[in-house]
Design a protein around this motif. Structure first.
Motif, short mmCIF file in Angstrom:
data_model
loop_
_atom_site.label_atom_id
_atom_site.label_comp_id
_atom_site.label_asym_id
_atom_site.label_seq_id
_atom_site.Cartn_x
_atom_site.Cartn_y
_atom_site.Cartn_z
N SER A 3 71.70 50.78 30.52
CA SER A 3 71.01 49.48 30.45
C SER A 3 71.60 48.61 29.34
N LYS A 4 71.96 49.23 28.22
CA LYS A 4 72.58 48.46 27.12
C LYS A 4 73.96 47.96 27.53
N SER A 5 74.69 48.78 28.25
CA SER A 5 76.02 48.35 28.73
C SER A 5 75.88 47.18 29.71
N ILE A 52 73.32 45.04 20.02
CA ILE A 52 73.23 46.09 21.05
C ILE A 52 74.21 47.21 20.73
N GLU A 53 75.44 46.84 20.39
CA GLU A 53 76.46 47.85 20.08
C GLU A 53 76.06 48.71 18.87
N SER A 55 73.07 49.39 18.02
CA SER A 55 71.90 50.22 18.36
C SER A 55 72.27 51.47 19.16
N ILE A 56 73.50 51.50 19.65
CA ILE A 56 73.95 52.66 20.42
C ILE A 56 74.43 53.74 19.44
N THR A 88 69.54 54.76 28.84
CA THR A 88 69.48 53.68 27.85
C THR A 88 70.88 53.10 27.64
N THR A 127 71.77 58.33 21.90
CA THR A 127 71.28 57.41 22.93
C THR A 127 71.38 58.09 24.30
N GLU A 178 73.46 45.00 29.73
CA GLU A 178 73.08 43.81 28.96
C GLU A 178 74.30 43.22 28.25
N ILE A 179 75.16 44.09 27.73
CA ILE A 179 76.39 43.61 27.08
C ILE A 179 77.25 42.86 28.09
#
Length: 105
Positions: free
Chosen positions: A56-58, A41-42, A44-45, A53, A49, A60-61
């Protein structure tokens, strides 16, 4: 206690110790998988970004980090149980040796 009873107890405790080791290894794998996912995930940022997005990634982390914390708590409990079982196993083995010595005399 008889030699056969002590032998059976040792066998049972050895199986329980092996089961606990297996559970610990499964939890360790789960922990590694979560850490790996966090890394993905990290990576992909990027600077391109979008904010939504990124949020949402934060999130999920954070979920994965929370999952890792729960896994570590469970592993700690398993390690404590393992320590107890190994202590019981050692004591039972000592009892077996004493009983065998007593029977030889």
């Amino acid at each position: 206690m008889s030699v056969s009873t002590l032998s059976n107890t040792i066998t049972r405790l050895q199986k329980e110790v092996a089961d606990i080791h297996h559970k610990i290894s499964l939890e360790t794998k789960k922990e590694a998988d979560c850490s790996s996912r966090i890394g993905q995930i990290e990576r992909s940022i990027t600077k391109n970004t979008s904010i939504s997005t990124l949020k949402s990634k934060s999130a999920e982390i954070q979920r994965k980090q929370s999952e890792i914390a729960k896994i570590q708590i469970k592993k700690a409990a398993l390690i404590k149980t393992l320590s107890t079982k190994e202590g019981q196993l050692l004591k039972t083995k000592q009892d077996l040796l004493k009983e065998e010595e007593r029977e030889r005399k």
